[in-house]
Design an enzyme around this catalytic site. Sequence first.
Site, PDB file in Angstrom:
ATOM      1  N   LEU A 148      30.855  42.462 -30.522  1.00 16.73           N
ATOM      2  CA  LEU A 148      31.896  41.713 -29.791  1.00 16.73           C
ATOM      3  C   LEU A 148      32.764  40.960 -30.771  1.00 16.73           C
ATOM      4  O   LEU A 148      32.241  40.321 -31.683  1.00 16.73           O
ATOM      5  CB  LEU A 148      31.214  40.733 -28.829  1.00 16.73           C
ATOM      6  CG  LEU A 148      32.072  39.714 -28.080  1.00 16.73           C
ATOM      7  CD1 LEU A 148      31.453  39.394 -26.711  1.00 16.73           C
ATOM      8  CD2 LEU A 148      32.277  38.417 -28.870  1.00 16.73           C
ATOM      9  N   GLU A 189      40.814  23.894 -27.981  1.00 18.35           N
ATOM     10  CA  GLU A 189      40.272  24.726 -29.048  1.00 18.35           C
ATOM     11  C   GLU A 189      41.410  25.237 -29.942  1.00 18.35           C
ATOM     12  O   GLU A 189      42.585  25.230 -29.561  1.00 18.35           O
ATOM     13  CB  GLU A 189      39.517  25.929 -28.452  1.00 18.35           C
ATOM     14  CG  GLU A 189      38.300  25.523 -27.621  1.00 18.35           C
ATOM     15  CD  GLU A 189      37.407  26.703 -27.245  1.00 18.35           C
ATOM     16  OE1 GLU A 189      37.914  27.698 -26.740  1.00 18.35           O
ATOM     17  OE2 GLU A 189      36.199  26.623 -27.471  1.00 18.35           O
ATOM     18  N   GLN A 218      36.104  36.441 -35.444  1.00 17.27           N
ATOM     19  CA  GLN A 218      34.784  36.127 -34.921  1.00 17.27           C
ATOM     20  C   GLN A 218      34.112  37.430 -34.508  1.00 17.27           C
ATOM     21  O   GLN A 218      34.701  38.225 -33.760  1.00 17.27           O
ATOM     22  CB  GLN A 218      34.922  35.206 -33.694  1.00 17.27           C
ATOM     23  CG  GLN A 218      35.355  33.810 -34.039  1.00 17.27           C
ATOM     24  CD  GLN A 218      34.226  33.024 -34.673  1.00 17.27           C
ATOM     25  OE1 GLN A 218      33.308  32.598 -33.989  1.00 17.27           O
ATOM     26  NE2 GLN A 218      34.288  32.817 -35.978  1.00 17.27           N
ATOM     27  N   SER A 231      35.148  29.552 -35.666  1.00 21.04           N
ATOM     28  CA  SER A 231      36.520  29.814 -36.133  1.00 21.04           C
ATOM     29  C   SER A 231      37.018  28.842 -37.192  1.00 21.04           C
ATOM     30  O   SER A 231      36.537  27.709 -37.292  1.00 21.04           O
ATOM     31  CB  SER A 231      37.476  29.779 -34.943  1.00 21.04           C
ATOM     32  OG  SER A 231      37.261  30.929 -34.172  1.00 21.04           O
ATOM     33  N   ARG A 269      35.880  21.518 -33.527  1.00 22.98           N
ATOM     34  CA  ARG A 269      35.807  22.812 -34.220  1.00 22.98           C
ATOM     35  C   ARG A 269      37.174  23.380 -34.565  1.00 22.98           C
ATOM     36  O   ARG A 269      38.198  22.866 -34.186  1.00 22.98           O
ATOM     37  CB  ARG A 269      35.009  23.812 -33.393  1.00 22.98           C
ATOM     38  CG  ARG A 269      35.469  23.998 -31.966  1.00 22.98           C
ATOM     39  CD  ARG A 269      34.550  25.021 -31.265  1.00 22.98           C
ATOM     40  NE  ARG A 269      34.800  25.060 -29.836  1.00 22.98           N
ATOM     41  CZ  ARG A 269      34.118  24.389 -28.929  1.00 22.98           C
ATOM     42  NH1 ARG A 269      33.123  23.594 -29.297  1.00 22.98           N
ATOM     43  NH2 ARG A 269      34.425  24.478 -27.644  1.00 22.98           N
ATOM     44  N   ASP A 270      37.119  24.509 -35.274  1.00 21.00           N
ATOM     45  CA  ASP A 270      38.261  25.377 -35.558  1.00 21.00           C
ATOM     46  C   ASP A 270      39.262  24.745 -36.520  1.00 21.00           C
ATOM     47  O   ASP A 270      40.446  24.569 -36.205  1.00 21.00           O
ATOM     48  CB  ASP A 270      38.973  25.780 -34.245  1.00 21.00           C
ATOM     49  CG  ASP A 270      37.998  26.294 -33.195  1.00 21.00           C
ATOM     50  OD1 ASP A 270      36.928  26.777 -33.597  1.00 21.00           O
ATOM     51  OD2 ASP A 270      38.305  26.218 -32.004  1.00 21.00           O
ATOM     52  N   ASN A 281      36.034  38.058 -31.114  1.00 19.02           N
ATOM     53  CA  ASN A 281      36.947  37.155 -30.415  1.00 19.02           C
ATOM     54  C   ASN A 281      38.008  36.635 -31.385  1.00 19.02           C
ATOM     55  O   ASN A 281      38.775  37.457 -31.902  1.00 19.02           O
ATOM     56  CB  ASN A 281      36.231  36.122 -29.543  1.00 19.02           C
ATOM     57  CG  ASN A 281      35.178  35.285 -30.206  1.00 19.02           C
ATOM     58  OD1 ASN A 281      34.177  35.797 -30.676  1.00 19.02           O
ATOM     59  ND2 ASN A 281      35.377  33.987 -30.245  1.00 19.02           N
ATOM     60  N   ASP A 282      38.099  35.351 -31.631  1.00 22.54           N
ATOM     61  CA  ASP A 282      39.285  34.785 -32.291  1.00 22.54           C
ATOM     62  C   ASP A 282      39.633  35.417 -33.645  1.00 22.54           C
ATOM     63  O   ASP A 282      38.738  35.637 -34.472  1.00 22.54           O
ATOM     64  CB  ASP A 282      39.079  33.296 -32.595  1.00 22.54           C
ATOM     65  CG  ASP A 282      38.489  32.529 -31.452  1.00 22.54           C
ATOM     66  OD1 ASP A 282      38.335  33.082 -30.354  1.00 22.54           O
ATOM     67  OD2 ASP A 282      38.154  31.348 -31.672  1.00 22.54           O
TER      68      ASP A 282
HETATM   69  C1  FRU Z   1      37.543  30.109 -29.037  1.00 25.46           C
HETATM   70  C2  FRU Z   1      36.201  29.661 -29.569  1.00 25.46           C
HETATM   71  C3  FRU Z   1      36.343  28.658 -30.707  1.00 25.46           C
HETATM   72  C4  FRU Z   1      35.058  28.821 -31.461  1.00 25.46           C
HETATM   73  C5  FRU Z   1      34.839  30.314 -31.355  1.00 25.46           C
HETATM   74  C6  FRU Z   1      33.400  30.739 -31.308  1.00 25.46           C
HETATM   75  O1  FRU Z   1      37.486  31.340 -28.416  1.00 25.46           O
HETATM   76  O2  FRU Z   1      35.397  29.142 -28.538  1.00 25.46           O
HETATM   77  O3  FRU Z   1      36.598  27.344 -30.275  1.00 25.46           O
HETATM   78  O4  FRU Z   1      35.155  28.399 -32.784  1.00 25.46           O
HETATM   79  O5  FRU Z   1      35.498  30.736 -30.178  1.00 25.46           O
HETATM   80  O6  FRU Z   1      33.299  32.118 -31.357  1.00 25.46           O
END
Ligand code: FRU
Length: 457
Positions: free
Chosen positions: A15, A192, A34, A78, A136-137, A17-18
């Site tokens: 999977l 986020e 991610q 992230s 985060r991030d 994501n970001d």
């Molecule tokens: C956004 C998020 C971020 C976090 C990451 C974890 O989609 O929730 O805030 O760092 O994904 O995968």
Amino acid sequence: MKNQMTYHITPHQGLINDPNGLVYFKGRHHVFFQWNQTGVTHSNKSWGHVSTTDFVNWQTHPPALEPVDEFDRDGCYSGSTVVHDNCLYLFYTGNLRGENNERITTQCLAISEDGIHFTKKGPIITQPSGYTAHIRDPKVWQTADGSWSMVLGAQTLDLTGTVLLYQSDNLIDWVFKGEFVEEVPDFGFMWECPDVLITASKQALIISPQGLTAQGITLNNLYHSGYFIGQISKDKHKFQIESTFTEFDRGFEFYAPQTYQTDDGRQIMYAWMGLMQEADERAFPTIKEGWIHSLTIPRVLTIVGNRIIQKPIDELLKLRGETLEQVKNIKKWQETLPTFQNEVLFHWPEAAPDFTVNIRNSVTFTYYQQERLFTVYRINWRTQQTEKRSVRLENELTDLQCFMEESSLEIFLNQGQEVFTLRYISQETEAFIAFEQQGIQAENDLIIYPLNGFCKK
Ligand code: FRU
């Protein structure tokens, strides 16, 4: 393989994501993301890594970060990278769960000389008081005087979303400077993936807020991504908001965008395509094949007035094959295209009248000229119900550019003034597309190119 993605960054397994750490370094564009390498759930996040010189030929690298240390063992979340002293400095969130499953968050640093192999340096920022552990991030950038700023998505103790600012002279020692924005009332419980888009005239604060309430045709997804236009104050400590919040995208799946500047000065954005309701994610058909999700195509951003305009990066022109279709002044037209991967361009020299486009009997676009209302309907793969998203355009519609894959669409209206990004699942085995223009006769041009993918699964 069904529902294939061929010119999008997508995992061969697991999977994603970001998008993370986007950077131009030593002649290559690096895209990290991610990635749960072994499963199709939101756990075990590492940083996947690919790079390119031309956005067409991509190289896959070993993951830049793996969640194997005591400070990030529940996920290398992230973050971003910057170039300093010929090295890549990578900032990310170390996600950790304590004995009672409580969240323990730190912001961590890793450094690389070649942009491929990273050495973790551990946490450089720990939990500030006055905020929950939802911090985060990190997004880092260099300011005009050479010092560094970092924004972090955060949550106050009374559960509202905000952005925190840190500053540093050496990228190692960071000083907390407080909240980057004055409180924005009723704006969700968590923000986020903050980012700051800096252009010569204006700046934008990009956030992905959670917990906003739908208002008419806006804010209808689970969570949202968008921006405020404004200015960073002279002392660099505050972002002064000058506009309302605008959603980046009007479609169903677009979240956690990140921007970076290329060597030629373009501001490029990738996003996760994308966040879905949990039940829709679990039911997404590619899960059965052991993978899910994708990034968007790269888009070039400019700020015009209080809006960010998004255009597909020019390098994608190189994906085009020979013209499949070129017709003018059509009223009713349909075709089965030889490939699922196409770029479809409609142009109305005057203004588009009412029309409908049907893609593979699973997605329909409609346009009502009087209200300048553009709507995308899709059949949800889980419920089989039709769902829709709409936007009212500021100007007459003259251009529609659609990037099709077997299971995604990215629709740019009026040269990127509005964009709809979505996944779709069709029962049709053919790349069927139909167009019907209603009402008054209006001139139009339609061109279709096949696109040659680069990520063959
Ligand atoms: C956004 C998020 C971020 C976090 C990451 C974890 O989609 O929730 O805030 O760092 O994904 O995968």
